[in-house]
Design an enzyme around this catalytic site. Structure first.
Site, PDB file in Angstrom:
ATOM      1  N   PHE A 115      21.495  43.394   9.209  1.00 51.18           N
ATOM      2  CA  PHE A 115      20.624  43.381   8.042  1.00 51.18           C
ATOM      3  C   PHE A 115      19.194  43.853   8.291  1.00 51.18           C
ATOM      4  O   PHE A 115      18.366  43.807   7.392  1.00 51.18           O
ATOM      5  CB  PHE A 115      20.614  42.000   7.357  1.00 51.18           C
ATOM      6  CG  PHE A 115      21.987  41.476   7.088  1.00 51.18           C
ATOM      7  CD1 PHE A 115      22.867  42.176   6.267  1.00 51.18           C
ATOM      8  CD2 PHE A 115      22.425  40.302   7.675  1.00 51.18           C
ATOM      9  CE1 PHE A 115      24.153  41.701   6.025  1.00 51.18           C
ATOM     10  CE2 PHE A 115      23.705  39.832   7.445  1.00 51.18           C
ATOM     11  CZ  PHE A 115      24.571  40.529   6.616  1.00 51.18           C
ATOM     12  N   CYS A 116      18.883  44.293   9.511  1.00 49.90           N
ATOM     13  CA  CYS A 116      17.564  44.889   9.751  1.00 49.90           C
ATOM     14  C   CYS A 116      17.551  46.300   9.174  1.00 49.90           C
ATOM     15  O   CYS A 116      18.502  47.057   9.349  1.00 49.90           O
ATOM     16  CB  CYS A 116      17.249  44.964  11.245  1.00 49.90           C
ATOM     17  SG  CYS A 116      16.581  43.451  11.928  1.00 49.90           S
ATOM     18  N   HIS A 117      16.473  46.647   8.496  1.00 51.22           N
ATOM     19  CA  HIS A 117      16.328  47.992   7.955  1.00 51.22           C
ATOM     20  C   HIS A 117      16.047  48.976   9.093  1.00 51.22           C
ATOM     21  O   HIS A 117      15.291  48.654  10.009  1.00 51.22           O
ATOM     22  CB  HIS A 117      15.170  48.041   6.957  1.00 51.22           C
ATOM     23  CG  HIS A 117      15.443  47.306   5.694  1.00 51.22           C
ATOM     24  ND1 HIS A 117      15.249  45.952   5.571  1.00 51.22           N
ATOM     25  CD2 HIS A 117      15.914  47.730   4.503  1.00 51.22           C
ATOM     26  CE1 HIS A 117      15.571  45.569   4.359  1.00 51.22           C
ATOM     27  NE2 HIS A 117      15.983  46.626   3.676  1.00 51.22           N
ATOM     28  N   MET A 122      10.928  42.226  14.195  1.00 50.35           N
ATOM     29  CA  MET A 122      12.172  42.244  14.959  1.00 50.35           C
ATOM     30  C   MET A 122      12.186  43.369  15.991  1.00 50.35           C
ATOM     31  O   MET A 122      12.739  43.212  17.081  1.00 50.35           O
ATOM     32  CB  MET A 122      13.381  42.353  14.022  1.00 50.35           C
ATOM     33  CG  MET A 122      13.593  41.123  13.158  1.00 50.35           C
ATOM     34  SD  MET A 122      13.653  39.575  14.083  1.00 50.35           S
ATOM     35  CE  MET A 122      15.058  39.856  15.129  1.00 50.35           C
ATOM     36  N   GLU A 123      11.561  44.499  15.668  1.00 57.32           N
ATOM     37  CA  GLU A 123      11.504  45.603  16.626  1.00 57.32           C
ATOM     38  C   GLU A 123      10.669  45.215  17.845  1.00 57.32           C
ATOM     39  O   GLU A 123      11.070  45.467  18.989  1.00 57.32           O
ATOM     40  CB  GLU A 123      10.930  46.860  15.951  1.00 57.32           C
ATOM     41  CG  GLU A 123      11.916  47.555  15.031  1.00 57.32           C
ATOM     42  CD  GLU A 123      12.194  46.851  13.712  1.00 57.32           C
ATOM     43  OE1 GLU A 123      13.124  47.278  13.005  1.00 57.32           O
ATOM     44  OE2 GLU A 123      11.491  45.870  13.375  1.00 57.32           O
ATOM     45  N   ASP A 162      18.297  42.020  35.065  1.00 58.31           N
ATOM     46  CA  ASP A 162      19.418  42.819  35.556  1.00 58.31           C
ATOM     47  C   ASP A 162      19.091  43.516  36.874  1.00 58.31           C
ATOM     48  O   ASP A 162      19.907  43.543  37.791  1.00 58.31           O
ATOM     49  CB  ASP A 162      19.824  43.850  34.507  1.00 58.31           C
ATOM     50  CG  ASP A 162      20.949  44.745  35.004  1.00 58.31           C
ATOM     51  OD1 ASP A 162      22.024  44.209  35.343  1.00 58.31           O
ATOM     52  OD2 ASP A 162      20.748  45.970  35.075  1.00 58.31           O
TER      53      ASP A 162
END
Length: 144
Positions: free
Chosen positions: A63-65, A99-100, A114
């Protein structure tokens, strides 16, 4: 997805931060501001991974644009045994880019893990948090 068709496009920025705490066995390998492993330079690789992740956030988070980021900068600073990762993003759009920035900082932290896990698994990721955002309904600035 949230309907943003009636929203006004504005300049928006977001700054997120993630921390990675390293055990002594890894911290001893820090040379200046980088750690070299068989996989290559850890922090340089994490910076690239963070930018790539921020650009692909809409593919990772439902749902992120999809946003065409105008700028994304990931920086890394060492504070004792802690790697501090900052991800700053900006765009002119109808929806925010928190969010980005959070995705960029998170993936950069995961990349550090990692690349160093062969030396020790006693690596702690966190906290990861939004530090600031501008644009949209309201601005936000973390008090720290």
């Amino acid at each position: 997805m949230v309907d943003v068709s009636d929203k006004q496009a504005t300049a928006r920025t977001a700054h997120a931060q993630a921390e990675v705490r390293l055990p002594d066995v890894i911290a001893r390998h820090i040379d200046g501001d980088e750690i070299e492993t068989k996989k290559g330079p850890v922090f340089a690789t994490a910076i690239i991974a963070g930018v790539m992740a921020a650009k692909k956030t809409h593919e990772l988070i439902p749902f992120c644009h999809p946003l065409g980021l105008e700028n994304c900068k990931v920086s890394i600073e060492l504070r004792d045994h802690t790697v501090v990762i900052d991800c700053r993003c900006s765009v002119h759009h109808k929806t925010g880019i928190e969010m980005e920035a959070l995705t960029g900082a998170s993936v950069a932290a995961l990349t550090v893990y990692d690349m160093l896990k062969a030396m020790s698994h006693d690596i702690v990721i966190g906290p990861t948090r939004l530090m600031a955002k501008t644009g949209g309904k309201q601005d936000f600035q973390r008090d720290e």
